[in-house]
Write an enzyme that holds these catalytic residues in place. Sequence first.
Site, PDB file in Angstrom:
ATOM      1  N   ALA A  48       0.896  -1.291   0.131  1.00 18.91           N
ATOM      2  CA  ALA A  48      -0.087   0.005  -0.221  1.00 18.91           C
ATOM      3  C   ALA A  48       1.049   1.188   0.059  1.00 18.91           C
ATOM      4  CB  ALA A  48      -1.023  -0.012   1.317  1.00 18.91           C
ATOM      5  N   LYS A  76      -6.106   3.649  -4.757  1.00 15.36           N
ATOM      6  CA  LYS A  76      -6.228   4.059  -3.094  1.00 15.36           C
ATOM      7  C   LYS A  76      -6.371   5.702  -2.892  1.00 15.36           C
ATOM      8  CE  LYS A  76      -3.498   3.812   1.071  1.00 15.36           C
ATOM      9  NZ  LYS A  76      -2.295   3.444   1.944  1.00 15.36           N
TER      10      LYS A  76
HETATM   11  C1  LIG Z   1       4.710  -6.490   8.042  1.00 18.30           C
HETATM   12  C2  LIG Z   1       4.915  -5.302   7.066  1.00 18.30           C
HETATM   13  C3  LIG Z   1       4.038  -4.518   6.263  1.00 18.30           C
HETATM   14  C4  LIG Z   1       4.624  -3.588   5.420  1.00 18.30           C
HETATM   15  N1  LIG Z   1       3.578  -2.847   4.572  1.00 18.30           N
HETATM   16  C5  LIG Z   1       3.940  -1.949   4.127  1.00 18.30           C
HETATM   17  C6  LIG Z   1       2.935  -1.198   3.161  1.00 18.30           C
HETATM   18  O1  LIG Z   1       2.113  -1.478   3.014  1.00 18.30           O
HETATM   19  N2  LIG Z   1       3.488   0.219   2.387  1.00 18.30           N
HETATM   20  C7  LIG Z   1       4.607   0.338   2.570  1.00 18.30           C
HETATM   21  O2  LIG Z   1       4.925   1.536   2.139  1.00 18.30           O
HETATM   22  N3  LIG Z   1       5.662  -0.428   3.202  1.00 18.30           N
HETATM   23  C8  LIG Z   1       5.393  -1.333   4.069  1.00 18.30           C
HETATM   24  N4  LIG Z   1       6.287  -2.214   4.515  1.00 18.30           N
HETATM   25  C9  LIG Z   1       7.674  -1.657   4.170  1.00 18.30           C
HETATM   26  C10 LIG Z   1       8.102  -2.471   3.098  1.00 18.30           C
HETATM   27  O3  LIG Z   1       7.754  -3.878   2.920  1.00 18.30           O
HETATM   28  C11 LIG Z   1       9.446  -2.149   2.722  1.00 18.30           C
HETATM   29  O4  LIG Z   1       9.665  -0.726   3.035  1.00 18.30           O
HETATM   30  C12 LIG Z   1       9.781  -2.417   1.573  1.00 18.30           C
HETATM   31  O5  LIG Z   1       9.595  -3.736   1.150  1.00 18.30           O
HETATM   32  C13 LIG Z   1      11.404  -2.204   1.055  1.00 18.30           C
HETATM   33  O6  LIG Z   1      12.114  -3.217   1.832  1.00 18.30           O
HETATM   34  P1  LIG Z   1      13.690  -3.379   1.598  1.00 18.30           P
HETATM   35  O7  LIG Z   1      14.092  -3.554   0.229  1.00 18.30           O
HETATM   36  O8  LIG Z   1      14.322  -2.260   2.284  1.00 18.30           O
HETATM   37  O9  LIG Z   1      13.957  -4.787   2.224  1.00 18.30           O
HETATM   38  P2  LIG Z   1      13.749  -6.359   1.577  1.00 18.30           P
HETATM   39  O10 LIG Z   1      12.619  -6.523   0.815  1.00 18.30           O
HETATM   40  O11 LIG Z   1      13.953  -6.993   2.673  1.00 18.30           O
HETATM   41  O12 LIG Z   1      15.027  -6.615   0.668  1.00 18.30           O
HETATM   42  C14 LIG Z   1      16.385  -6.764   1.104  1.00 18.30           C
HETATM   43  C15 LIG Z   1      17.260  -7.203   0.009  1.00 18.30           C
HETATM   44  O13 LIG Z   1      18.521  -7.686   0.451  1.00 18.30           O
HETATM   45  C16 LIG Z   1      19.086  -8.526   0.052  1.00 18.30           C
HETATM   46  N5  LIG Z   1      20.007  -9.146   1.198  1.00 18.30           N
HETATM   47  C17 LIG Z   1      20.150  -9.186   2.391  1.00 18.30           C
HETATM   48  N6  LIG Z   1      21.322  -9.632   2.937  1.00 18.30           N
HETATM   49  C18 LIG Z   1      21.968  -9.794   1.544  1.00 18.30           C
HETATM   50  C19 LIG Z   1      23.017 -10.372   1.547  1.00 18.30           C
HETATM   51  N7  LIG Z   1      24.133 -10.729   2.682  1.00 18.30           N
HETATM   52  N8  LIG Z   1      23.791 -10.467   0.336  1.00 18.30           N
HETATM   53  C20 LIG Z   1      23.147 -10.115  -0.764  1.00 18.30           C
HETATM   54  N9  LIG Z   1      21.899  -9.711  -0.764  1.00 18.30           N
HETATM   55  C21 LIG Z   1      21.350  -9.589   0.561  1.00 18.30           C
HETATM   56  C22 LIG Z   1      17.733  -9.611  -0.012  1.00 18.30           C
HETATM   57  O14 LIG Z   1      18.055 -10.809  -0.647  1.00 18.30           O
HETATM   58  C23 LIG Z   1      16.982  -8.674  -0.442  1.00 18.30           C
HETATM   59  O15 LIG Z   1      16.956  -8.324  -2.095  1.00 18.30           O
HETATM   60  C24 LIG Z   1       5.657  -3.206   5.355  1.00 18.30           C
HETATM   61  C25 LIG Z   1       6.630  -3.857   6.259  1.00 18.30           C
HETATM   62  C26 LIG Z   1       6.305  -5.029   7.096  1.00 18.30           C
HETATM   63  C27 LIG Z   1       7.352  -5.611   7.869  1.00 18.30           C
END
Ligand SMILES: Cc1cc2nc3c(=O)[nH]c(=O)nc-3n(C[C@H](O)[C@H](O)[C@H](O)COP(=O)(O)OP(=O)(O)OC[C@H]3O[C@@H](n4cnc5c(N)ncnc54)[C@H](O)[C@@H]3O)c2cc1C
Length: 495
Positions: A48, A76
Amino acid sequence: MKKNIIIVGGGTAGWMSAAALSNALNPKYFNITLVESKRIGTVGVGEATIPGILEFNKSLNINEKDFIRKTNATFKLGIEFIDWTYLGDSYIHPFSFFGQNIKGIDFHDFLTKTRKIKAKEEMGCYSLGYMAARNNKFKIPNRDPKDIESTYFYAYHFDAALYANYLESYSINKGVNTQEGVVTSVNLHSDSGFIKSITIDNDKILEGDLFIDCTGFKSLLIGKTLKAKFIDWKKWLRCDRAVAIQSKLTKEIPPYTKATAHKYGWQWQIPLHHRMGNGYVYCSDYLDEAKAENHLKKHIQGDLTSTPNHIKFRAGKREKSWIKNCIAVGLSSGFLEPLESTSIHLIQTSIMKLIKYFPINGITKEIINNYNQEMDIQFDQVKDFLILHYKATQRNDSEFWNYCRSMEIPDTLHERIEVFKQTGKIYQRDYELFLKDNWLAVLIGQGIYPKSYNSKLDQFSDNDIQSLLRALKAQINQKVESMPFHRDALSNIYN
Ligand SMILES: Cc1cc2nc3c(=O)[nH]c(=O)nc-3n(C[C@H](O)[C@H](O)[C@H](O)COP(=O)(O)OP(=O)(O)OC[C@H]3O[C@@H](n4cnc5c(N)ncnc54)[C@H](O)[C@@H]3O)c2cc1C
């Protein structure tokens, strides 16, 4: 010589960073490489958004229809909060203005004077976005400020994995290199402490000038390697676990997210075009994983289409999200909780500020300080806004809600509430994400009312005020009547 930018992580944060940086930087001077590990995977939620996402997509020249189709998106208009104030209650926080400022007087002052402010749903009748949402209607707003259709905004619900794929193709087209593998070590320059390189699968070394940490909750670069302190906000934001399950759609696709408060947290329902995203965000002090999962399953209407995804998190942020030559973007820099869908927006803000302060001529303390200070303001305001939803509850049916109702809150939030109660004013600081009408929606929605109104209002007679309110309500009803249903607006795009 070309500078090397290394992005570690291929979730939403990683691919948004890759897309925006490859779009903003001249490839003659920069190589961008994104390293991700399919073995580790992504957090798998985050569907969202809030209206700022339109700006982000626009800055990349993304075609809206193409993006909607490829990410299974829906529109939305806001979030419905059910059972937050008390059981049986509901209000919508719309992406929309309430009425309009007349002769320098805030619109809600008119409602305070007529005592309509306390009438359930009354304030929503003067908000086009609110009324469209309540009636399952949707139309792309008009940006002509003279048109009442310019008084609301919209965002999307989308499949986060498909959005990352979409941005991956975009980034690769713009010349971003990709590298699959697990980063097994992060290597520092012995003198400066800057990151020199990363080692992938204990084997391959990638050297870089600037590192973007998008490793999610692992926070591998900024947290584990550069030891950025984590500021924990659990005393205010108690939820620290979530379970997510997808299900089939059952009926009408609402043009808004639903957030239903339960005894130990709250449940989200995020309608996509092809399925419903469901989740239960809860506090592990009161509930274990198995009970949370059962509870969620009981509250899902359609058939389940995925296995449960259990997620642990801590509400809080890194004290600094830019240290030396490393900038944390996304969950690695902090996470509050998903109640107001702010996390993707904070990713966008981090990236835009990185572009604003991009260290073309080298990294300086001033650049780092400015960036960190501006990001602090963003996180702090979102934190206060979220706390308001919990603090302003009247629920007393569980230890969780008793805690929230009686907890001490940050001074900044306390002041904002008190000023509003006494004067009806909502003050605004620079760079804040949530504006007056966002605060108003939640304050009034959760039963916090002002005691007084702007005395300039006394120049209007009661009759003038009543006819003004009647006219606006009628105009909004007429507009909503003429809008298509959300499902029809979507069919126009998908068919
Ligand atoms: C329960 C929940 C609900 C959510 N709902 C919303 C929402 O509705 N709206 C919203 O705006 N946000 C929401 N969020 C937040 C949103 O999910 C994140 O902001 C968004 O997905 C970004 O995540 P990220 O890319 O930081 O991390 P991740 O998606 O965890 O990606 C991390 C990346 O790093 C890589 N990685 C990690 N360690 C290593 C390593 N050692 N070597 C190589 N690669 C590695 C992984 O493989 C992956 O590709 C929610 C979060 C949670 C927990």
